[in-house]
Design an enzyme around this catalytic site. Structure first.
Site, short mmCIF file in Angstrom:
data_model
loop_
_atom_site.label_atom_id
_atom_site.label_comp_id
_atom_site.label_asym_id
_atom_site.label_seq_id
_atom_site.Cartn_x
_atom_site.Cartn_y
_atom_site.Cartn_z
N SER A 108 65.97 73.47 28.20
CA SER A 108 66.22 74.62 27.32
C SER A 108 65.79 75.89 28.04
O SER A 108 64.84 75.88 28.82
CB SER A 108 65.45 74.46 26.02
OG SER A 108 65.40 75.68 25.30
N SER A 109 66.45 77.00 27.73
CA SER A 109 66.10 78.25 28.39
C SER A 109 64.74 78.78 27.95
O SER A 109 64.21 79.71 28.56
CB SER A 109 67.18 79.31 28.11
OG SER A 109 67.32 79.52 26.71
N CYS A 110 64.14 78.18 26.91
CA CYS A 110 62.81 78.64 26.48
C CYS A 110 61.72 78.23 27.46
O CYS A 110 60.56 78.60 27.29
CB CYS A 110 62.49 78.11 25.09
SG CYS A 110 62.12 76.34 25.05
N TYR A 137 57.20 73.06 22.75
CA TYR A 137 58.51 72.53 23.14
C TYR A 137 58.82 72.87 24.60
O TYR A 137 59.30 72.02 25.36
CB TYR A 137 59.58 73.11 22.21
CG TYR A 137 60.99 72.68 22.52
CD1 TYR A 137 61.43 71.40 22.21
CD2 TYR A 137 61.89 73.56 23.12
CE1 TYR A 137 62.74 71.01 22.48
CE2 TYR A 137 63.19 73.17 23.39
CZ TYR A 137 63.61 71.89 23.07
OH TYR A 137 64.90 71.51 23.35
N LYS A 141 59.60 70.40 27.90
CA LYS A 141 60.84 70.48 28.68
C LYS A 141 60.57 70.77 30.16
O LYS A 141 61.26 70.26 31.05
CB LYS A 141 61.78 71.54 28.08
CG LYS A 141 62.43 71.10 26.79
CD LYS A 141 63.30 69.89 27.01
CE LYS A 141 64.01 69.42 25.77
NZ LYS A 141 64.83 68.22 26.00
N HIS A 180 68.34 77.12 14.20
CA HIS A 180 68.33 78.29 15.06
C HIS A 180 69.07 79.44 14.37
O HIS A 180 69.68 79.27 13.32
CB HIS A 180 68.96 77.96 16.41
CG HIS A 180 68.11 77.05 17.24
ND1 HIS A 180 68.34 75.69 17.33
CD2 HIS A 180 67.02 77.30 18.01
CE1 HIS A 180 67.44 75.15 18.13
NE2 HIS A 180 66.63 76.09 18.55
#
Length: 312
Positions: A108-110, A137, A141, A180
């Site tokens: 994920s881009s987070c 999270y 990842k 989201h």
């Protein structure tokens, strides 16, 4: 991948996993394996290893994850870090142990720092602190990326990692507490339209900028990269374009056909100010997204209406 290769989709019931299955079937792949949670709990190492031992898998798309928006990440951080660590560690290790030809891990881009330079390049990973609202999270990842990297180094496995931007699409989660921003807006505007409400409340200032990728485009990229990418570095997947949240709200409002006003709840957090991925490395492989934001939102809203007659 050969058309008869045995392909396991972990997380097949989710938005990403179900889209990958559709893409594979459309391309003629006919030996796709899935397992429901009741049949295989991916957080249990022995169960996962027994499954891989029995099935003799060729390829794995690791799309299984516990996911949610700002609210869910803030309320359930222990669940987000534990479940995601266990799922990815179990599957990646079993894939190595039982000789899977290739594995693709979806992050994920987070994972990137809260104040990373924009657009965000792959090498910005681990260069600064994370956004606190989804830190648990993100750490899980990041661990998945590192697992793929170090298994590749030590065992010469062909494990690759991809980092999608914010996703939306068919089979999205529309629960207002756990979803989201885009599916939440679709539901809010739709229900406001049905109930003839004069206004819709939106979290935060609406100023943060976000990039959105239609999930069917992500699935196409994943299948493409499984065939055409084999490097240690993770790869960003996105559109290379972003919009302000308030602009996104206006697009959703138009697609849904809601005619009331948008009110900002300034007591709610904005999250990361901007999050745009640098996708130049992805484009250099020969792949680029096809679906515009408005076109994708129309597809999702049509599905939302048809998925449950009560919503109409």
């Amino acid at each position: 991948m050969k058309k008869n290769a045995k392909i396991y989709i972990a997380g097949h019931q989710g938005m990403v996993g179900s889209s990958i299955i559709r893409n594979l079937k459309n391309k003629g792949f006919n030996n796709i394996l899935t397992k429901d949670f009741n049949d295989l709990d991916l957080t249990r190492q022995l169960d996962v290893e027994e499954f891989f031992k029995q099935e003799n898998l060729d390829y794995v798309f690791l799309a299984a994850a516990k996911v949610g928006g700002i609210y869910a990440n803030s309320i359930y951080p222990a669940e987000f870090i534990y479940d995601n660590l266990m799922i990815e560690a179990n599957i990646i290790h079993a894939a190595y142990k039982y000789n899977v030809k290739k594995l693709l891990f979806l992050g994920s881009s987070c994972i990137y720092p809260k104040f990373a330079p924009q657009p965000i390049k792959e090498e910005y990973l681990l260069t600064n602190s994370l956004e606190p609202t989804n830190e648990a999270y993100a750490i899980a990842k990041i661990a998945g990326i590192e697992l793929c990297k170090f298994y590749r180094r030590q065992y010469s496995t062909d494990f690759i990692s991809v980092m999608p931007t914010n996703l939306y699409g068919v089979n999205d989660n529309f629960d207002l507490k756990n979803s989201h921003v885009l599916p939440a807006l679709i539901r809010k505007f739709h229900e406001a339209k049905l109930n003839n409400e004069k206004e819709v409340v939106m979290w935060g200032t609406g100023e943060p900028m976000r990039e959105f990728l239609f999930v069917d485009d992500l699935a196409d990229a994943c299948v493409y990269l499984m065939n055409n990418y084999s490097e240690e570095s993770h790869l960003n997947i996105g559109t290379g374009e972003d919009v302000k949240i308030k602009e996104l709200a206006e697009i959703v409002k138009e697609v849904v056909g809601y005619e009331g006003n948008i009110i900002n709840d300034l007591s709610k957090p904005d999250g990361t100010p901007r999050k745009l991925l640098d996708v130049s490395k992805l484009h250099s492989t020969g792949w680029k997204h096809k679906t515009s934001l408005k076109e994708g939102i129309k597809i999702v809203y049509d599905w939302y209406l048809s998925a449950d007659n009560i919503r109409k």
